[in-house]
Scaffold this active site. Sequence first.
Site, PDB file in Angstrom:
ATOM      1  N   HIS A 123      -8.754  -0.789  -8.813  1.00 28.27           N
ATOM      2  CA  HIS A 123      -8.584  -0.164  -8.770  1.00 28.27           C
ATOM      3  C   HIS A 123      -6.820   0.719  -9.196  1.00 28.27           C
ATOM      4  O   HIS A 123      -7.413   2.052  -8.862  1.00 28.27           O
ATOM      5  CB  HIS A 123      -8.043  -0.208  -7.317  1.00 28.27           C
ATOM      6  N   ASP A 159       0.567  -0.873   0.008  1.00 29.97           N
ATOM      7  CA  ASP A 159      -0.189   0.000  -0.090  1.00 29.97           C
ATOM      8  C   ASP A 159       0.854   1.010  -0.513  1.00 29.97           C
ATOM      9  O   ASP A 159       1.407   1.630   1.218  1.00 29.97           O
ATOM     10  CB  ASP A 159      -0.550   0.171   1.285  1.00 29.97           C
TER      11      ASP A 159
END
Length: 445
Positions: A353, A255
């Site tokens: 995404h 992330d």
Amino acid sequence: MERTEQPEQPEQPSQSEQPERADRPAADGSGRPRGVTRRALLGTAGAGLVVGASAGAAGAVALDRSPASGPAAGPGGGLGAARVPFHGEHQAGILEPQQARVQLAAFDLADGAGREGLRSLLRRWSRTAARLAAGEPADEFENQVALDAGPCSLTVTFGFGATLFDKAGLADRRPVALEPLPSFPADALDPARGDGDLFVQIGADDALVAVHALRVLQRQAAGTAALRWQGAGFARTPGATAHPMTGRNLMGQIDGTNNPRPGEEGFADKVFCTAGGDRPAWLAGGSYLVFRRIRMLLDNWEALPTDRQERVIGRRKSDGSPLSAPAGAGESTPVDLAAQGPDGALAVPADAHVRVAAPAANGGAAMLRRGFSYHDGLLPDGAPDAGLLFLAFQADPRRGFTPVQRKLSRGDGLSRFLRHEASGLYAVPPGAPEGGYVGQPLLEG
């Protein structure tokens, strides 16, 4: 906001890896904090700090990561001795690599406090934040919770909500870009857990150090501002991995891969404000912060097989490499949105995404994301109350967060596994010089 790519969590460099920094010296020019440290109050005087630098995706500002020196350095050496100066061009807590812990809070100004009350509070808060960042005890309301710790990379960042300006008699100085965020599809916002007149972000590599700072600031605000909401988050502890690598979120995804990086062309224009037009001079060098408390539907997510999860994100869970590249290519491999698989279908699905959130798909819009995970137990239905405390700094939310979130809310496959439950938008003033306080150009300009 439904973005899972947050800033990298770098491993902390050793003392020998830390070049000296000169952009934020101590008041005496030595690079060392002055005054009595918290550790010295316990009889371990002599703990010195050497200014250094930290590497990483968001590592533009140098951190003092060197161990305390001397025979009485105590357990707060190394990681505990890491220091981030409070004073500077920009507020601390924006460009620095993420710490292991964060305390977020918002306060509402008391009726009748006005401009003078706000000025007095910001002076006290800035003075206290500078002392705590240097490893010194608070000069009032010191509760001794963190006396045996070093500064632990403590940063305190202040922001102003739109409602503050009317209450403080500053309505004519409220930035135009500080307009309320629009409603997005599927928002389930709790006003009691968002917004607020004054926002505080407190980061540290030790939970007690962060909690101590928040408690001191809260007590100093008594009678002037009351706590509206509070939240705690965490990230990977520096040094927890064998080598520097991007951290993971609670979905298990690496992330932070595509976060804008200091030094890249146009980075400052994306993150920091300039004066001119409808941009006020007092905010030049500052930023805007969007906060979103995003709950992850982990039970639903974890029921998906790994390959399905990877198609929702557009990256492999193992190493973060994009699905448009061979396995093992690594997270830094550019995403090829036009790449096709053997069957002729898009390698990165249309609703993945990384495709929907890509700056190229959003007119170049980008933000400096600095989010933290949270886990607050279980909800009444037994589901985890856990997710992301999304924090994103940007020069203008009208050209950053808002258009990107509009697109994500319409076409991002990840949205099925997320719930936005709290929100806030704050103007983050520039940093304060030595002897000054955060917000001084607004209140005295």
